[in-house]
Motif scaffolding. Structure first.
Motif, mmCIF file in Angstrom:
data_model
loop_
_atom_site.group_PDB
_atom_site.id
_atom_site.type_symbol
_atom_site.label_atom_id
_atom_site.label_comp_id
_atom_site.label_asym_id
_atom_site.label_seq_id
_atom_site.Cartn_x
_atom_site.Cartn_y
_atom_site.Cartn_z
ATOM 1 N N PHE A 97 0.820 -1.216 0.000
ATOM 2 C CA PHE A 97 0.000 0.000 0.000
ATOM 3 C C PHE A 97 0.853 1.266 0.000
ATOM 4 O O PHE A 97 0.375 2.333 -0.406
ATOM 5 C CB PHE A 97 -0.965 -0.018 1.191
ATOM 6 C CG PHE A 97 -2.140 -0.935 0.985
ATOM 7 C CD1 PHE A 97 -3.164 -0.584 0.130
ATOM 8 C CD2 PHE A 97 -2.204 -2.163 1.624
ATOM 9 C CE1 PHE A 97 -4.252 -1.416 -0.084
ATOM 10 C CE2 PHE A 97 -3.280 -3.019 1.427
ATOM 11 C CZ PHE A 97 -4.307 -2.650 0.562
ATOM 12 N N GLN A 98 2.071 1.153 0.446
ATOM 13 C CA GLN A 98 3.014 2.274 0.295
ATOM 14 C C GLN A 98 3.174 2.607 -1.181
ATOM 15 O O GLN A 98 3.136 3.776 -1.580
ATOM 16 C CB GLN A 98 4.368 1.896 0.910
ATOM 17 C CG GLN A 98 5.510 2.833 0.586
ATOM 18 C CD GLN A 98 5.545 4.056 1.491
ATOM 19 O OE1 GLN A 98 4.711 4.207 2.376
ATOM 20 N NE2 GLN A 98 6.496 4.933 1.257
ATOM 21 N N PHE B 146 17.961 2.448 -4.510
ATOM 22 C CA PHE B 146 16.873 1.673 -5.105
ATOM 23 C C PHE B 146 15.726 2.609 -5.458
ATOM 24 O O PHE B 146 15.398 3.525 -4.695
ATOM 25 C CB PHE B 146 16.365 0.623 -4.116
ATOM 26 C CG PHE B 146 17.125 -0.669 -4.147
ATOM 27 C CD1 PHE B 146 18.486 -0.709 -4.424
ATOM 28 C CD2 PHE B 146 16.480 -1.874 -3.892
ATOM 29 C CE1 PHE B 146 19.187 -1.908 -4.453
ATOM 30 C CE2 PHE B 146 17.164 -3.080 -3.911
ATOM 31 C CZ PHE B 146 18.525 -3.098 -4.193
ATOM 32 N N ASP B 147 15.105 2.360 -6.620
ATOM 33 C CA ASP B 147 13.911 3.125 -6.949
ATOM 34 C C ASP B 147 12.702 2.487 -6.252
ATOM 35 O O ASP B 147 12.829 1.487 -5.541
ATOM 36 C CB ASP B 147 13.702 3.216 -8.458
ATOM 37 C CG ASP B 147 13.508 1.862 -9.133
ATOM 38 O OD1 ASP B 147 13.037 0.912 -8.473
ATOM 39 O OD2 ASP B 147 13.827 1.749 -10.336
ATOM 40 N N GLN B 148 11.527 3.065 -6.447
ATOM 41 C CA GLN B 148 10.338 2.614 -5.727
ATOM 42 C C GLN B 148 9.997 1.160 -6.045
ATOM 43 O O GLN B 148 9.625 0.379 -5.152
ATOM 44 C CB GLN B 148 9.158 3.527 -6.081
ATOM 45 C CG GLN B 148 9.339 4.953 -5.569
ATOM 46 C CD GLN B 148 8.340 5.915 -6.173
ATOM 47 O OE1 GLN B 148 7.718 5.628 -7.203
ATOM 48 N NE2 GLN B 148 8.193 7.080 -5.547
ATOM 49 N N THR C 227 12.085 -5.879 -3.036
ATOM 50 C CA THR C 227 12.984 -6.410 -2.015
ATOM 51 C C THR C 227 12.285 -6.533 -0.667
ATOM 52 O O THR C 227 12.393 -7.562 0.017
ATOM 53 C CB THR C 227 14.235 -5.516 -1.878
ATOM 54 O OG1 THR C 227 14.916 -5.478 -3.132
ATOM 55 C CG2 THR C 227 15.174 -6.070 -0.819
ATOM 56 N N ASN C 228 11.538 -5.507 -0.271
ATOM 57 C CA ASN C 228 10.827 -5.561 1.004
ATOM 58 C C ASN C 228 9.713 -6.602 0.983
ATOM 59 O O ASN C 228 9.432 -7.247 2.006
ATOM 60 C CB ASN C 228 10.258 -4.184 1.351
ATOM 61 C CG ASN C 228 11.325 -3.221 1.823
ATOM 62 O OD1 ASN C 228 12.147 -3.552 2.664
ATOM 63 N ND2 ASN C 228 11.334 -2.016 1.272
ATOM 64 N N SER C 229 9.087 -6.795 -0.159
ATOM 65 C CA SER C 229 8.042 -7.819 -0.273
ATOM 66 C C SER C 229 8.635 -9.216 -0.127
ATOM 67 O O SER C 229 8.087 -10.071 0.578
ATOM 68 C CB SER C 229 7.322 -7.694 -1.616
ATOM 69 O OG SER C 229 6.625 -6.467 -1.714
#
Length: 476
Positions: free
Chosen positions: A204-205, A308-310, A316-318
């Motif tokens: 959602f970010q 890192f781009d969006q 990576t966080n996912s």
């Protein structure tokens, strides 16, 4: 569980004779891995999904609302972690200043755990849980409207108190009535509500913060609306059967006698469990250093240091949280065979082996590093809800699990601030960018120390594997 087995798991007051101490230290090694007989007795749990078929619709509702409450807690917390840079820009403050907001939340969660833990054990799991969610919703709205740094710190301080009450009541609600055979798997799944909340806020970010005019503020307003769904859900559910039985057995006909009985039980529990309570705080401090040290500043490292781009940061966080969810489920299930402490030790060793690719790989291999490191970090966490419940006094399970968890949070509250402050001693020159620091080096050293610390704490700590959570008294 037969009477003899249950008696073996009764918690007794500690003894400090040389014989007792030697016996305890010896058994930390001899009892680390369950015996062949214990493993054979749990053979029917090889299929992790079969025990879940014993769950009734009512038990699934209790577990579901507890899981989503814990998920929402994590969603609300990591909404700040993912927006440290954005909030710093909006308020014209440094990254280190904003991480103090994270630190304040962690510091004050113990206050909420004490307040709502007491209410949960004294008056029930239901309404304290609902009160928590209402406060979370109001404070998320308020966070979206802050305009100064002082307002940010003030709102996040109150937010920490509200968040602190969630874990104890949620864990008790999830596990109190669950079938004994299903608790290992459920413990792993429940704890990964934390990772699932992180995964959702990452998604959602990207969907809200990066695409709306109000940016990060919109994410906080969105999360406040989610609370309403779970408030209504919990309002339609009754108290847990375990709490109702506890209340019927221990509370007398008048309020005065009820309070007297409650205080007598508290005194008896403190006399028996005081050393275990101290140990649980130390254990949870190690756990929280591990999770916050590996997660809170990592998104900042990806965007600030690695540029890192969006889309790359989201991927990576996912993957990190997918690894965490799988790890929590796997090790929650595996504790049925290898035990709680041994599972934690395996995760510390595996996590330590993943530090280098997690921190220092600079190609797509970093995604594998972060996935497997969080697999082990949250794999260890998957043992926690059940491990804490088994070591806690039956009449004060919500209070002890919640307070020990949040006091551990208090001890580790400065994790991200420590990493950010030390990181500033290692500046990196990148053309066109200012204030870039080598957070990877700092986090790698930090996590190496934490894994060793947790391994030692788990190795020499107690374990009450298989305790009957429905027993009214496990005090000898």
């Amino acid at each position: 569980m037969d009477e003899d087995q249950n008696h073996q798991r009764v918690i007794r007051p500690p003894q400090f004779t040389s014989k007792a101490i030697k016996h305890y230290l010896k058994t930390r090694f001899t009892e680390l891995i369950p015996s062949k007989e214990e493993m054979k007795a749990n053979k029917h749990l090889l299929n992790p999904f079969k025990p879940l078929t014993q769950m009734t619709a009512k038990q699934w509702n209790f577990f579901g609302i507890a899981f989503w409450g814990w998920t929402l807690d994590a969603f609300d917390y990591f909404a700040v972690s993912l927006n440290v840079t954005n909030i710093a820009h909006s308020l014209d403050r440094s990254t280190k200043d904003i991480t103090w907001g994270i630190t304040l939340v962690l510091m004050l969660r113990s206050v909420g755990a004490i307040i709502f833990g007491y209410l949960g054990d004294r008056y029930g799991r239901k309404w304290p849980f609902i009160g928590n969610l209402i406060l979370l919703s109001v404070l998320q709205i308020a966070t979206g409207f802050i305009n100064t740094y002082k307002q940010f710190l003030g709102v996040r301080s109150l937010f920490g108190i509200a968040m602190g009450g969630v874990f104890g009541n949620a864990a008790a609600t999830a596990l109190d009535d669950a079938p004994a055979d299903a608790r290992g798997v459920l413990s792993g799944i429940f704890q990964q509500g934390y990772a699932f909340g992180y995964l959702l806020v990452v998604i959602f970010q990207r969907a809200i913060t990066d695409t709306t005019a109000k940016g990060w503020r919109s994410l906080f307003w969105f999360s406040s609306g989610l609370s309403v769904i779970f408030i209504v859900w919990r309002a339609f559910l009754p108290e847990t059967d375990a709490f109702i039985r506890h209340k019927q057995q221990t509370l007398e006909s008048t309020e005065e006698s009820s309070n007297k009985r409650f205080l007598i039980q508290a005194k008896q529990a403190l006399k028996t469990y005081w050393l275990i309570m101290i140990y649980l705080v130390i254990l949870m401090a190690a756990f929280n250093f591990m999770s916050h040290g590996s997660q809170d500043l990592y998104p900042t490292m990806l965007t600030n240091q690695l540029n890192f781009d969006q889309n790359q940061s989201t991927l990576t966080n996912s993957l990190a949280n997918i690894g965490a969810i799988v790890g929590g489920f796997f090790f929650g299930w595996s504790t049925n065979f290898i035990g709680r402490r041994f599972a934690i030790i395996i995760c510390c060793i595996g996590g330590g082996a993943m530090i280098y690719p997690w921190a220092f790989v600079r190609n797509d291999g970093i995604n594998a590093g972060v996935l497997f490191l969080q697999f082990f970090v949250q794999g260890a966490w998957g043992t926690c809800p059940l491990h804490l419940s088994e070591l806690s006094p039956p009449h004060f399970r919500s209070f002890v699990t919640g307070v020990s968890y949040q006091l551990g949070n208090l001890a580790s509250s400065a994790s991200s601030t420590i990493e950010a402050a030390i990181g500033e001693r290692f500046p990196i020159f990148i053309e066109g960018k200012e204030d870039v620091y080598d957070y990877a080096k700092v986090m790698a050293i930090f996590m190496g120390c934490v894994f060793v610390f947790l391994l030692v704490v788990a190795l020499f700590g107690p374990e009450n594997r298989g305790a009957d959570l429905n027993a009214e008294s496990l005090i000898d």
